[in-house]
Write an enzyme that holds these catalytic residues in place. Structure first.
Site, short mmCIF file in Angstrom:
data_model
loop_
_atom_site.label_atom_id
_atom_site.label_comp_id
_atom_site.label_asym_id
_atom_site.label_seq_id
_atom_site.Cartn_x
_atom_site.Cartn_y
_atom_site.Cartn_z
N ARG A 45 0.86 -1.18 0.00
CA ARG A 45 0.00 0.00 0.00
C ARG A 45 0.90 1.23 0.00
O ARG A 45 2.12 1.12 0.13
CB ARG A 45 -1.04 -0.02 1.13
N GLY A 46 0.26 2.41 -0.16
CA GLY A 46 1.04 3.63 -0.33
C GLY A 46 1.18 3.88 -1.83
O GLY A 46 1.56 2.97 -2.58
N GLN A 195 -2.24 2.38 9.96
CA GLN A 195 -0.94 2.41 9.27
C GLN A 195 0.11 3.16 10.10
O GLN A 195 1.30 2.86 10.02
CB GLN A 195 -1.07 3.09 7.90
N ASP A 236 -2.06 10.60 -2.16
CA ASP A 236 -2.41 9.58 -3.15
C ASP A 236 -2.75 10.18 -4.49
O ASP A 236 -2.61 9.54 -5.54
CB ASP A 236 -3.58 8.74 -2.64
O1 MRU Z 1 -4.59 3.01 2.13
P1 MRU Z 1 -3.11 3.25 2.04
O2 MRU Z 1 -2.35 2.69 3.19
O3 MRU Z 1 -2.56 2.80 0.70
O4 MRU Z 1 -2.96 4.83 2.09
C1 MRU Z 1 -1.68 5.37 1.96
C2 MRU Z 1 -1.64 6.84 2.16
O5 MRU Z 1 -2.64 7.49 2.34
C3 MRU Z 1 -0.28 7.50 2.05
O6 MRU Z 1 -0.21 8.61 2.86
C4 MRU Z 1 -0.09 7.94 0.58
O7 MRU Z 1 -0.24 6.85 -0.28
C5 MRU Z 1 1.22 8.55 0.36
S1 MRU Z 1 2.47 7.32 0.40
C6 MRU Z 1 3.97 7.94 0.04
#
Ligand code: MRU
Length: 357
Positions: A45-46, A195, A236
Protein backbone atom coordinates in the site's frame (compact mmCIF):
# COMPACT_ATOMS: atom_id res chain seq x y z
CA UNK A 1 15.62 0.02 4.99
CA UNK A 2 13.68 -3.17 4.24
CA UNK A 3 12.78 -3.66 0.56
CA UNK A 4 9.05 -3.07 0.04
CA UNK A 5 8.70 -4.32 -3.50
CA UNK A 6 11.18 -5.89 -5.89
CA UNK A 7 11.60 -8.13 -8.92
CA UNK A 8 13.30 -11.29 -7.67
CA UNK A 9 14.09 -14.42 -9.69
CA UNK A 10 11.26 -13.84 -12.17
CA UNK A 11 8.72 -13.06 -9.43
CA UNK A 12 7.25 -9.99 -7.77
CA UNK A 13 8.34 -9.98 -4.12
CA UNK A 14 6.41 -7.92 -1.58
CA UNK A 15 6.81 -7.44 2.14
CA UNK A 16 3.43 -8.36 3.64
CA UNK A 17 2.39 -5.09 5.29
CA UNK A 18 -0.74 -6.64 6.77
CA UNK A 19 1.51 -8.66 9.10
CA UNK A 20 3.81 -5.85 10.23
CA UNK A 21 5.00 -5.17 12.85
CA UNK A 22 4.30 -8.62 14.30
CA UNK A 23 6.32 -10.46 11.67
CA UNK A 24 8.47 -9.61 8.67
CA UNK A 25 7.30 -11.89 5.89
CA UNK A 26 7.88 -11.69 2.14
CA UNK A 27 5.50 -13.12 -0.44
CA UNK A 28 6.56 -14.04 -3.99
CA UNK A 29 3.95 -13.59 -6.73
CA UNK A 30 4.03 -15.55 -9.98
CA UNK A 31 0.61 -14.52 -11.32
CA UNK A 32 -0.36 -10.91 -12.11
CA UNK A 33 -3.91 -11.58 -10.87
CA UNK A 34 -2.51 -12.21 -7.40
CA UNK A 35 -0.54 -8.97 -7.65
CA UNK A 36 -3.87 -7.16 -8.20
CA UNK A 37 -5.19 -8.96 -5.10
CA UNK A 38 -2.12 -7.95 -3.08
CA UNK A 39 -2.72 -4.28 -3.93
CA UNK A 40 -6.45 -4.54 -3.15
CA UNK A 41 -5.83 -6.36 0.15
CA UNK A 42 -3.11 -3.92 1.26
CA UNK A 43 -0.25 -6.43 1.31
CA UNK A 44 1.37 -3.50 -0.47
CA UNK A 45 0.00 0.00 0.00
CA UNK A 46 1.04 3.63 -0.33
CA UNK A 47 0.72 5.38 -3.68
CA UNK A 48 4.28 5.05 -5.07
CA UNK A 49 4.63 1.43 -3.91
CA UNK A 50 1.30 0.57 -5.50
CA UNK A 51 2.45 2.15 -8.78
CA UNK A 52 5.71 0.23 -9.01
CA UNK A 53 4.03 -3.01 -7.91
CA UNK A 54 1.49 -2.60 -10.69
CA UNK A 55 4.28 -1.97 -13.22
CA UNK A 56 6.00 -5.16 -12.07
CA UNK A 57 2.60 -6.88 -12.31
CA UNK A 58 2.29 -5.78 -15.94
CA UNK A 59 5.79 -7.16 -16.62
CA UNK A 60 4.86 -10.40 -14.86
CA UNK A 61 1.64 -10.77 -16.84
CA UNK A 62 3.47 -10.00 -20.09
CA UNK A 63 5.68 -13.06 -19.60
CA UNK A 64 2.61 -15.30 -20.15
CA UNK A 65 1.63 -13.74 -23.47
CA UNK A 66 1.87 -15.82 -26.64
CA UNK A 67 1.65 -13.67 -29.76
CA UNK A 68 2.98 -13.63 -33.34
CA UNK A 69 2.68 -9.91 -34.00
CA UNK A 70 3.31 -6.78 -31.92
CA UNK A 71 -0.34 -5.63 -32.23
CA UNK A 72 -1.47 -9.02 -30.99
CA UNK A 73 0.91 -8.71 -28.02
CA UNK A 74 -0.51 -5.27 -27.17
CA UNK A 75 -4.08 -6.56 -27.43
CA UNK A 76 -3.23 -9.33 -24.95
CA UNK A 77 -1.44 -6.91 -22.64
CA UNK A 78 -4.52 -4.68 -22.32
CA UNK A 79 -6.65 -7.00 -20.12
CA UNK A 80 -3.65 -7.50 -17.86
CA UNK A 81 -3.36 -3.71 -17.49
CA UNK A 82 -7.12 -3.43 -16.88
CA UNK A 83 -7.04 -6.13 -14.22
CA UNK A 84 -4.25 -4.41 -12.30
CA UNK A 85 -5.93 -1.00 -12.70
CA UNK A 86 -9.07 -2.33 -11.01
CA UNK A 87 -7.24 -2.92 -7.70
CA UNK A 88 -7.83 0.48 -6.04
CA UNK A 89 -9.28 3.77 -7.34
CA UNK A 90 -7.66 6.71 -5.52
CA UNK A 91 -3.87 6.57 -5.83
CA UNK A 92 -3.13 7.93 -9.29
CA UNK A 93 0.28 6.23 -9.37
CA UNK A 94 -1.47 2.96 -10.12
CA UNK A 95 -2.88 4.29 -13.40
CA UNK A 96 0.21 6.38 -14.16
CA UNK A 97 2.51 3.37 -13.83
CA UNK A 98 0.30 1.03 -15.84
CA UNK A 99 -0.06 3.61 -18.60
CA UNK A 100 3.70 4.12 -18.70
CA UNK A 101 4.18 0.36 -19.12
CA UNK A 102 1.52 0.16 -21.83
CA UNK A 103 3.01 3.06 -23.78
CA UNK A 104 6.49 1.60 -23.39
CA UNK A 105 5.29 -1.73 -24.81
CA UNK A 106 3.55 0.06 -27.69
CA UNK A 107 6.72 1.97 -28.59
CA UNK A 108 8.92 -1.16 -28.70
CA UNK A 109 7.56 -2.42 -32.02
CA UNK A 110 10.96 -3.45 -33.38
CA UNK A 111 11.78 -5.93 -30.62
CA UNK A 112 11.22 -9.67 -30.78
CA UNK A 113 8.60 -11.02 -28.39
CA UNK A 114 11.33 -12.41 -26.16
CA UNK A 115 13.21 -9.11 -26.03
CA UNK A 116 10.02 -7.12 -25.45
CA UNK A 117 9.15 -9.24 -22.44
CA UNK A 118 12.65 -8.68 -21.05
CA UNK A 119 12.46 -4.95 -21.78
CA UNK A 120 9.18 -4.68 -19.84
CA UNK A 121 10.81 -6.18 -16.76
CA UNK A 122 13.70 -3.73 -17.12
CA UNK A 123 11.31 -0.78 -17.47
CA UNK A 124 9.39 -1.74 -14.32
CA UNK A 125 12.62 -2.22 -12.37
CA UNK A 126 13.78 1.20 -13.66
CA UNK A 127 10.58 2.76 -12.30
CA UNK A 128 11.46 1.35 -8.89
CA UNK A 129 14.97 2.83 -9.05
CA UNK A 130 13.55 6.18 -10.16
CA UNK A 131 11.14 6.14 -7.24
CA UNK A 132 14.00 6.01 -4.74
CA UNK A 133 15.91 8.79 -6.55
CA UNK A 134 12.77 10.96 -6.65
CA UNK A 135 12.16 10.42 -2.94
CA UNK A 136 15.72 11.40 -2.08
CA UNK A 137 15.46 14.60 -4.15
CA UNK A 138 12.09 15.43 -2.58
CA UNK A 139 13.45 14.72 0.88
CA UNK A 140 16.34 17.15 0.35
CA UNK A 141 13.96 19.94 -0.76
CA UNK A 142 11.57 19.21 2.12
CA UNK A 143 14.30 19.12 4.75
CA UNK A 144 15.00 22.82 4.04
CA UNK A 145 11.69 23.56 5.76
CA UNK A 146 12.51 21.55 8.88
CA UNK A 147 13.99 23.50 11.80
CA UNK A 148 16.61 22.23 14.23
CA UNK A 149 15.39 20.85 16.55
CA UNK A 150 11.91 20.08 15.22
CA UNK A 151 8.93 17.98 16.23
CA UNK A 152 7.02 16.76 13.20
CA UNK A 153 3.56 15.25 13.13
CA UNK A 154 2.68 12.78 10.40
CA UNK A 155 -0.43 10.83 9.48
CA UNK A 156 -0.65 7.35 7.93
CA UNK A 157 2.54 5.86 6.51
CA UNK A 158 4.29 7.73 3.73
CA UNK A 159 7.62 6.13 4.41
CA UNK A 160 9.91 3.57 2.90
CA UNK A 161 7.07 1.06 3.18
CA UNK A 162 4.76 3.23 1.07
CA UNK A 163 7.36 3.55 -1.69
CA UNK A 164 10.12 1.41 -3.12
CA UNK A 165 12.43 2.99 -0.59
CA UNK A 166 13.16 6.11 1.52
CA UNK A 167 9.59 7.43 1.53
CA UNK A 168 7.94 10.73 0.69
CA UNK A 169 6.82 12.40 3.95
CA UNK A 170 9.19 10.26 6.01
CA UNK A 171 11.84 10.91 3.33
CA UNK A 172 11.71 14.57 4.40
CA UNK A 173 12.35 13.44 7.97
CA UNK A 174 15.20 11.10 6.97
CA UNK A 175 16.80 13.88 4.89
CA UNK A 176 16.54 16.37 7.77
CA UNK A 177 18.28 13.85 9.98
CA UNK A 178 20.97 13.26 7.37
CA UNK A 179 21.54 17.04 7.42
CA UNK A 180 22.29 16.68 11.12
CA UNK A 181 19.01 18.12 12.39
CA UNK A 182 17.47 16.85 15.60
CA UNK A 183 14.01 15.60 14.69
CA UNK A 184 11.27 14.01 16.75
CA UNK A 185 8.14 12.54 15.21
CA UNK A 186 4.60 12.30 16.50
CA UNK A 187 2.84 9.56 14.52
CA UNK A 188 -0.96 9.51 14.36
CA UNK A 189 -2.12 5.92 14.76
CA UNK A 190 -4.38 6.40 11.69
CA UNK A 191 -7.68 4.67 12.19
CA UNK A 192 -9.31 2.63 10.87
CA UNK A 193 -6.50 0.27 9.94
CA UNK A 194 -3.66 1.83 11.85
CA UNK A 195 -0.94 2.41 9.27
CA UNK A 196 0.59 4.94 11.69
CA UNK A 197 0.75 2.56 14.64
CA UNK A 198 1.63 -0.58 12.70
CA UNK A 199 3.89 0.79 9.97
CA UNK A 200 5.16 4.33 10.65
CA UNK A 201 6.03 3.64 14.28
CA UNK A 202 7.78 0.39 13.29
CA UNK A 203 9.65 1.90 10.34
CA UNK A 204 10.86 4.93 12.29
CA UNK A 205 11.97 2.79 15.22
CA UNK A 206 13.88 0.51 12.82
CA UNK A 207 15.62 3.64 11.49
CA UNK A 208 16.40 4.90 14.99
CA UNK A 209 14.15 7.98 14.71
CA UNK A 210 12.65 9.33 17.94
CA UNK A 211 8.95 8.54 17.46
CA UNK A 212 5.95 8.97 19.75
CA UNK A 213 2.69 7.25 18.86
CA UNK A 214 -0.57 9.10 19.51
CA UNK A 215 -4.19 8.36 18.69
CA UNK A 216 -5.64 10.53 15.94
CA UNK A 217 -7.80 12.51 18.35
CA UNK A 218 -4.76 13.62 20.38
CA UNK A 219 -3.24 15.70 17.55
CA UNK A 220 -5.14 18.91 18.44
CA UNK A 221 -4.18 18.60 22.08
CA UNK A 222 -0.47 18.46 21.32
CA UNK A 223 -0.71 21.26 18.76
CA UNK A 224 -2.43 23.47 21.33
CA UNK A 225 0.36 22.72 23.79
CA UNK A 226 2.90 24.04 21.27
CA UNK A 227 4.54 20.65 20.89
CA UNK A 228 4.29 20.33 17.11
CA UNK A 229 6.47 22.49 14.82
CA UNK A 230 5.23 21.23 11.48
CA UNK A 231 3.12 18.56 9.81
CA UNK A 232 4.24 16.54 6.82
CA UNK A 233 2.09 13.96 5.04
CA UNK A 234 2.07 12.09 1.75
CA UNK A 235 -0.60 12.05 -0.94
CA UNK A 236 -2.41 9.58 -3.15
CA UNK A 237 -3.53 12.11 -5.70
CA UNK A 238 -2.88 15.84 -5.91
CA UNK A 239 -4.86 17.77 -8.50
CA UNK A 240 -4.37 20.89 -10.61
CA UNK A 241 -5.56 23.45 -8.03
CA UNK A 242 -3.36 21.96 -5.29
CA UNK A 243 -6.10 20.01 -3.46
CA UNK A 244 -4.70 16.80 -2.01
CA UNK A 245 -6.24 13.38 -1.38
CA UNK A 246 -4.53 11.42 1.35
CA UNK A 247 -5.43 8.93 4.06
CA UNK A 248 -8.72 9.61 5.84
CA UNK A 249 -8.08 11.99 8.73
CA UNK A 250 -5.51 14.11 6.89
CA UNK A 251 -8.07 16.88 6.34
CA UNK A 252 -8.79 17.11 10.09
CA UNK A 253 -5.06 17.38 10.81
CA UNK A 254 -4.71 20.16 8.21
CA UNK A 255 -7.59 22.16 9.70
CA UNK A 256 -6.11 21.77 13.18
CA UNK A 257 -2.68 22.84 11.91
CA UNK A 258 -4.12 26.01 10.34
CA UNK A 259 -5.98 26.86 13.54
CA UNK A 260 -2.71 26.61 15.47
CA UNK A 261 -0.54 28.38 12.88
CA UNK A 262 1.50 25.24 12.21
CA UNK A 263 2.90 24.75 8.69
CA UNK A 264 1.35 21.84 6.82
CA UNK A 265 3.47 20.24 4.08
CA UNK A 266 2.55 17.58 1.55
CA UNK A 267 5.32 15.46 0.02
CA UNK A 268 4.11 14.66 -3.49
CA UNK A 269 6.28 13.05 -6.14
CA UNK A 270 5.12 14.35 -9.53
CA UNK A 271 3.85 10.82 -10.25
CA UNK A 272 1.05 11.53 -7.75
CA UNK A 273 -0.03 14.76 -9.45
CA UNK A 274 -3.06 14.46 -11.70
CA UNK A 275 -3.36 17.63 -13.77
CA UNK A 276 -6.39 16.22 -15.60
CA UNK A 277 -8.61 16.86 -12.55
CA UNK A 278 -9.22 20.56 -11.81
CA UNK A 279 -10.23 20.34 -8.12
CA UNK A 280 -10.34 17.83 -5.29
CA UNK A 281 -14.07 17.27 -5.82
CA UNK A 282 -13.19 15.17 -8.86
CA UNK A 283 -10.96 12.69 -7.01
CA UNK A 284 -12.49 9.21 -6.71
CA UNK A 285 -12.52 8.22 -3.05
CA UNK A 286 -12.22 4.53 -2.27
CA UNK A 287 -14.88 3.09 0.05
CA UNK A 288 -13.49 0.09 1.89
CA UNK A 289 -14.96 -2.91 3.67
CA UNK A 290 -17.01 -1.79 6.72
CA UNK A 291 -15.17 -4.43 8.73
CA UNK A 292 -12.12 -2.18 8.66
CA UNK A 293 -14.15 0.14 10.93
CA UNK A 294 -16.05 -2.37 13.04
CA UNK A 295 -13.15 -4.69 13.66
CA UNK A 296 -9.61 -4.13 14.95
CA UNK A 297 -6.95 -5.82 12.80
CA UNK A 298 -9.64 -8.01 11.22
CA UNK A 299 -9.92 -9.86 14.52
CA UNK A 300 -11.67 -8.09 17.36
CA UNK A 301 -15.26 -6.90 16.73
CA UNK A 302 -15.74 -3.54 18.49
CA UNK A 303 -19.17 -2.46 17.21
CA UNK A 304 -22.65 -3.88 17.53
CA UNK A 305 -23.50 -6.35 14.78
CA UNK A 306 -25.49 -4.75 11.96
CA UNK A 307 -24.51 -1.12 12.73
CA UNK A 308 -24.45 1.18 9.69
CA UNK A 309 -20.88 2.09 8.72
CA UNK A 310 -19.07 4.45 6.37
CA UNK A 311 -15.52 3.59 5.42
CA UNK A 312 -13.86 6.10 3.06
CA UNK A 313 -10.15 5.35 2.84
CA UNK A 314 -9.15 8.91 1.88
CA UNK A 315 -10.24 12.50 2.28
CA UNK A 316 -9.42 15.67 0.38
CA UNK A 317 -7.52 18.53 1.97
CA UNK A 318 -8.27 21.79 0.15
CA UNK A 319 -5.23 23.71 -1.09
CA UNK A 320 -5.89 26.62 1.30
CA UNK A 321 -4.75 24.49 4.24
CA UNK A 322 -1.46 23.54 2.61
CA UNK A 323 1.71 25.59 3.18
CA UNK A 324 3.68 23.90 0.40
CA UNK A 325 3.65 20.87 -1.84
CA UNK A 326 7.10 19.34 -1.92
CA UNK A 327 8.07 17.49 -5.11
CA UNK A 328 11.34 16.21 -6.55
CA UNK A 329 11.49 19.50 -8.51
CA UNK A 330 11.24 21.67 -5.40
CA UNK A 331 8.57 22.95 -3.00
CA UNK A 332 5.70 24.98 -4.42
CA UNK A 333 2.72 26.97 -3.21
CA UNK A 334 -0.38 24.91 -4.05
CA UNK A 335 -1.57 27.79 -6.27
CA UNK A 336 1.61 27.50 -8.38
CA UNK A 337 1.49 23.74 -8.79
CA UNK A 338 -0.30 23.88 -12.15
CA UNK A 339 2.73 25.65 -13.64
CA UNK A 340 4.63 22.35 -13.40
CA UNK A 341 2.37 21.11 -16.17
CA UNK A 342 3.79 23.71 -18.54
CA UNK A 343 6.86 22.20 -20.26
CA UNK A 344 8.15 25.73 -21.00
CA UNK A 345 8.03 26.86 -17.35
CA UNK A 346 11.20 26.73 -15.25
CA UNK A 347 10.28 25.36 -11.79
CA UNK A 348 13.22 27.24 -10.31
CA UNK A 349 11.45 30.53 -11.10
CA UNK A 350 8.42 29.75 -8.93
CA UNK A 351 9.91 27.42 -6.35
CA UNK A 352 9.19 28.25 -2.71
CA UNK A 353 12.15 28.83 -0.40
CA UNK A 354 12.04 28.52 3.37
CA UNK A 355 11.65 31.83 5.22
CA UNK A 356 15.04 33.36 5.84
CA UNK A 357 16.77 31.33 3.11
O1 MRU B 1 -4.59 3.01 2.13
P1 MRU B 1 -3.11 3.25 2.04
O2 MRU B 1 -2.35 2.69 3.19
O3 MRU B 1 -2.56 2.80 0.70
O4 MRU B 1 -2.96 4.83 2.09
C1 MRU B 1 -1.68 5.37 1.96
C2 MRU B 1 -1.64 6.84 2.16
O5 MRU B 1 -2.64 7.49 2.34
C3 MRU B 1 -0.28 7.50 2.05
O6 MRU B 1 -0.21 8.61 2.86
C4 MRU B 1 -0.09 7.94 0.58
O7 MRU B 1 -0.24 6.85 -0.28
C5 MRU B 1 1.22 8.55 0.36
S1 MRU B 1 2.47 7.32 0.40
C6 MRU B 1 3.97 7.94 0.04
Amino acid sequence: MVPTVEWKDGKVRLIDQTRLPREVVYIDYTDYRDVTGAIRDLVVRGAPAIGVTAALGVALGAQEIEADRHEEFLARLQPICDHLASARPTAVNLFWAIERMRKFAAAQNKLSLKDLKKALIEEAVRMGEEDIAVNRAMGAFGAEFVGDPATILTHCNAGSLATVGYGTALGVIYAAREQGKQVRVFADETRPILQGARLTAWELMEEGVDVTLITDNMAGHFMKQGMIDLVVVGTDRTVANGDVANKIGTYSVAVLAKEHGIPFYVAAPTSTIDFSIPTGDGIPIEERDPREVTCICNQLEIAPEGVKVKSPAFDVTPARYITAIITEKGAFRPADLHKLNDPEADPESFRLHPAGA
